[in-house]
Design a protein around this motif. Structure first.
Motif, PDB file in Angstrom:
ATOM      1  N   SER A  11       0.823  -1.206   0.000  1.00 10.54           N
ATOM      2  CA  SER A  11       0.000   0.000   0.000  1.00 10.54           C
ATOM      3  C   SER A  11       0.858   1.258   0.000  1.00 10.54           C
ATOM      4  CB  SER A  11      -0.920  -0.001   1.228  1.00 10.54           C
ATOM      5  OG  SER A  11      -0.184  -0.167   2.413  1.00 10.54           O
ATOM      6  N   ALA A  13      -0.067   4.997   1.110  1.00 11.13           N
ATOM      7  CA  ALA A  13      -1.223   5.472   1.870  1.00 11.13           C
ATOM      8  C   ALA A  13      -1.030   6.874   2.409  1.00 11.13           C
ATOM      9  CB  ALA A  13      -1.460   4.521   3.041  1.00 11.13           C
ATOM     10  N   SER A  31       2.458   0.347   3.541  1.00  4.16           N
ATOM     11  CA  SER A  31       3.504  -0.665   3.685  1.00  4.16           C
ATOM     12  C   SER A  31       4.621  -0.493   2.649  1.00  4.16           C
ATOM     13  CB  SER A  31       2.893  -2.064   3.605  1.00  4.16           C
ATOM     14  OG  SER A  31       2.136  -2.224   2.434  1.00  4.16           O
ATOM     15  N   PHE A  81      -5.563   5.483  -0.893  1.00  2.00           N
ATOM     16  CA  PHE A  81      -5.858   4.636   0.281  1.00  2.00           C
ATOM     17  C   PHE A  81      -5.540   5.412   1.561  1.00  2.00           C
ATOM     18  CE2 PHE A  81      -4.128   1.585   3.433  1.00  2.00           C
ATOM     19  CZ  PHE A  81      -5.193   0.715   3.561  1.00  2.00           C
ATOM     20  N   ARG A  94      -2.796  -1.416  19.299  1.00  2.00           N
ATOM     21  CA  ARG A  94      -3.221  -0.395  18.343  1.00  2.00           C
ATOM     22  C   ARG A  94      -4.599  -0.748  17.819  1.00  2.00           C
ATOM     23  NH1 ARG A  94       0.504  -0.360  13.015  1.00  2.00           N
ATOM     24  NH2 ARG A  94      -0.814  -1.928  12.089  1.00  2.00           N
ATOM     25  N   THR A  99     -10.289   2.286   7.625  1.00  2.00           N
ATOM     26  CA  THR A  99      -9.552   1.869   6.428  1.00  2.00           C
ATOM     27  C   THR A  99     -10.403   2.296   5.246  1.00  2.00           C
ATOM     28  OG1 THR A  99      -8.663  -0.068   7.582  1.00  2.00           O
ATOM     29  CG2 THR A  99      -8.564  -0.117   5.191  1.00  2.00           C
ATOM     30  N   ASN A 125       2.357  -5.867   2.850  1.00  4.62           N
ATOM     31  CA  ASN A 125       1.014  -6.041   3.376  1.00  4.62           C
ATOM     32  C   ASN A 125      -0.031  -5.466   2.425  1.00  4.62           C
ATOM     33  OD1 ASN A 125      -1.280  -6.210   4.907  1.00  4.62           O
ATOM     34  ND2 ASN A 125      -0.777  -4.426   6.150  1.00  4.62           N
ATOM     35  N   LEU A 151      -5.613  -9.249   9.384  1.00  5.29           N
ATOM     36  CA  LEU A 151      -6.821  -9.117   8.552  1.00  5.29           C
ATOM     37  C   LEU A 151      -6.882 -10.203   7.474  1.00  5.29           C
ATOM     38  CD1 LEU A 151      -9.248  -7.315   7.593  1.00  5.29           C
ATOM     39  CD2 LEU A 151      -7.607  -6.087   6.167  1.00  5.29           C
ATOM     40  N   TRP A 152      -5.761 -10.432   6.784  1.00  6.84           N
ATOM     41  CA  TRP A 152      -5.754 -11.396   5.666  1.00  6.84           C
ATOM     42  C   TRP A 152      -5.817 -12.828   6.185  1.00  6.84           C
ATOM     43  CZ3 TRP A 152      -7.268  -7.899   2.815  1.00  6.84           C
ATOM     44  CH2 TRP A 152      -6.631  -6.679   2.699  1.00  6.84           C
ATOM     45  N   PRO A 232       5.280   2.959  16.415  1.00 10.00           N
ATOM     46  CA  PRO A 232       5.725   1.708  15.769  1.00 10.00           C
ATOM     47  C   PRO A 232       5.212   1.500  14.343  1.00 10.00           C
ATOM     48  CG  PRO A 232       4.532   1.292  17.847  1.00 10.00           C
ATOM     49  CD  PRO A 232       4.267   2.714  17.446  1.00 10.00           C
ATOM     50  N   THR A 233       4.390   2.414  13.833  1.00  8.41           N
ATOM     51  CA  THR A 233       3.830   2.214  12.483  1.00  8.41           C
ATOM     52  C   THR A 233       4.950   2.011  11.456  1.00  8.41           C
ATOM     53  OG1 THR A 233       2.090   3.750  13.093  1.00  8.41           O
ATOM     54  CG2 THR A 233       2.252   3.194  10.758  1.00  8.41           C
ATOM     55  N   ALA A 235       7.127  -0.304  11.272  1.00 10.10           N
ATOM     56  CA  ALA A 235       8.370  -0.950  11.724  1.00 10.10           C
ATOM     57  C   ALA A 235       8.616  -2.234  10.939  1.00 10.10           C
ATOM     58  CB  ALA A 235       8.293  -1.251  13.220  1.00 10.10           C
ATOM     59  N   GLY A 236       7.555  -3.025  10.763  1.00 11.03           N
ATOM     60  CA  GLY A 236       7.703  -4.305  10.059  1.00 11.03           C
ATOM     61  C   GLY A 236       8.104  -4.107   8.602  1.00 11.03           C
TER      62      GLY A 236
HETATM   63  P1  AMP Z   1       2.526  -1.824  10.128  1.00  9.39           P
HETATM   64  O1  AMP Z   1       2.733  -0.850  11.239  1.00  9.39           O
HETATM   65  O2  AMP Z   1       3.777  -2.558   9.775  1.00  9.39           O
HETATM   66  O3  AMP Z   1       1.329  -2.691  10.322  1.00  9.39           O
HETATM   67  O4  AMP Z   1       2.225  -0.964   8.813  1.00  9.39           O
HETATM   68  C1  AMP Z   1       1.393   0.139   8.864  1.00  9.39           C
HETATM   69  C2  AMP Z   1       1.085   0.586   7.449  1.00  9.39           C
HETATM   70  O5  AMP Z   1       0.229  -0.377   6.836  1.00  9.39           O
HETATM   71  C3  AMP Z   1       0.356   1.904   7.489  1.00  9.39           C
HETATM   72  O6  AMP Z   1       1.163   2.893   6.886  1.00  9.39           O
HETATM   73  C4  AMP Z   1      -0.942   1.660   6.713  1.00  9.39           C
HETATM   74  O7  AMP Z   1      -1.171   2.624   5.729  1.00  9.39           O
HETATM   75  C5  AMP Z   1      -0.771   0.288   6.093  1.00  9.39           C
HETATM   76  N1  AMP Z   1      -1.991  -0.530   6.188  1.00  9.39           N
HETATM   77  C6  AMP Z   1      -2.843  -0.641   7.241  1.00  9.39           C
HETATM   78  N2  AMP Z   1      -3.878  -1.469   6.942  1.00  9.39           N
HETATM   79  C7  AMP Z   1      -3.660  -1.911   5.671  1.00  9.39           C
HETATM   80  C8  AMP Z   1      -4.363  -2.781   4.773  1.00  9.39           C
HETATM   81  N3  AMP Z   1      -5.502  -3.365   5.129  1.00  9.39           N
HETATM   82  N4  AMP Z   1      -3.826  -3.014   3.557  1.00  9.39           N
HETATM   83  C9  AMP Z   1      -2.674  -2.429   3.195  1.00  9.39           C
HETATM   84  N5  AMP Z   1      -1.972  -1.564   3.981  1.00  9.39           N
HETATM   85  C10 AMP Z   1      -2.453  -1.310   5.200  1.00  9.39           C
END
Ligand code: AMP
Length: 298
Positions: A11, A13, A31, A81, A94, A99, A125, A151-152, A232-233, A235-236
């Motif tokens: 994504s 976003a 992501s 998005f 969190r 969304t 993701n 979610l997936w 932490p957004t 981080a992965g």
């Molecule tokens: P993380 O903290 O690693 O889960 O990543 C956060 C990022 O994932 C954020 O910048 C969001 O924009 C993105 N994100 C959150 N939900 C989704 C989703 N359903 N599909 C794709 N990207 C997402």
């Protein structure tokens, strides 16, 4: 033009983040964004994705100022998005506030033939059906690396399993590993995940570091000590960027230094709001943190 080193789908976003230290609206996120900003410190990244016509010029400028090729980012009439998240005071949990898929709703990845010859593929993701489509267009990759989210696992488990079977290195966090395998013990969860097909599984455990597992070994890699976590957004995703950035520069895949670099890169992301922390990282300062983590493992 030669084939790119790294191709990624995920994504792109505009994020609204609420953390104990601050809030931000419509900040650049997603992501793929975190991944690409991280990986492009080490190797060129070819980004596959979609944005709306409202995507800010500053976002394009940032991608262009880095080693990020946006040829396969589609611009579609509509909204980018958007995702909103609120963290608990201790940052341990969190909630997703909203969304809004916007132009993501009808997104079909288009990949130029040259880009499909990439050496490394990161399936960030995103809906597993889209991950699968990209996987099928990149048949000669040395490594397919996949990330996912709860979610997936909940709503598209079968399609996710198809992607995992084609994956070489599977990244997920501890909660997702337990959810996917039904095993509370992470060593047993890793065994089950390896049996699905990947040759390597990396289970991320937040401030407890990560577990690197392959058929023979289990290695725990600690986090960089003394980092104040602000947000932490991503981080992965930036962890994945550090990992593929390492693999892009090493033909012999030694996963331990790759995971240490991943850990060091992620430590920058968590120390600022949104992408701010990651933006101050450079290969030189990443190396300092790599050394700190390596010395803890001796
Ligand atoms: P993380 O903290 O690693 O889960 O990543 C956060 C990022 O994932 C954020 O910048 C969001 O924009 C993105 N994100 C959150 N939900 C989704 C989703 N359903 N599909 C794709 N990207 C997402």
């Amino acid at each position: 033009m030669s084939a790119p080193k790294i191709i990624t789908v995920g994504s792109i976003a505009l994020d609204t983040l609420e953390t104990p230290s601050g809030k931000v609206s419509d900040a650049l996120g997603g992501s793929s964004t975190y991944f690409a900003l991280a990986a492009s410190m080490f190797a060129p990244v070819h980004l596959v994705g979609v944005v709306g016509t409202d995507f800010p010029e500053a976002g394009w400028d940032l991608f262009k100022s880095r080693n990020i090729d946006v040829t396969d980012v589609q611009i579609v009439d509509g909204k980018t998005f958007r995702w909103g998240g609120r963290y608990s005071d201790d940052l341990h949990s969190r909630d997703t506030l909203f969304t809004e898929l916007g132009v993501f709703e009808n997104f079909q990845p288009v990949i130029t033939e040259q880009a499909g010859q990439a050496d490394l593929v990161f399936l960030g993701n995103i809906h597993p059906g889209l991950q699968k489509a990209v996987c099928e267009r990149t048949p000669n990759a040395r490594f397919i690396v996949t990330d996912t989210m709860n979610l997936w696992i909940d709503i598209s488990r079968n399609e996710l399993m198809d992607v995992i079977r084609k994956t070489d290195i599977f990244l997920l966090n501890d909660e997702e590993a337990i959810q996917l395998t039904g095993k509370d013990d992470l060593n047993k969860a890793a065994d089950t995940l390896l049996a699905y097909g990947p040759s390597v599984v990396i289970i991320k455990q937040g401030r407890r570091g990560s577990l690197l597992a392959d058929g023979q070994t289990r290695i725990r890699i600690p986090v960089v000590p003394g980092i104040t976590v602000v947000d932490p957004t991503g981080a992965g995703d930036s962890f994945a960027g550090g990992l593929l950035g390492y693999l892009a520069n090493h033909s012999e895949a030694d996963l331990i230094p790759a995971v240490i670099q991943a850990t060091a890169v992620a430590s920058f992301t968590v120390s600022g709001l949104g992408v701010e922390g990651l933006l101050v990282a450079t290969p030189d300062v990443v190396i300092e943190r790599v050394k700190r983590v390596s010395s803890m493992m001796k």
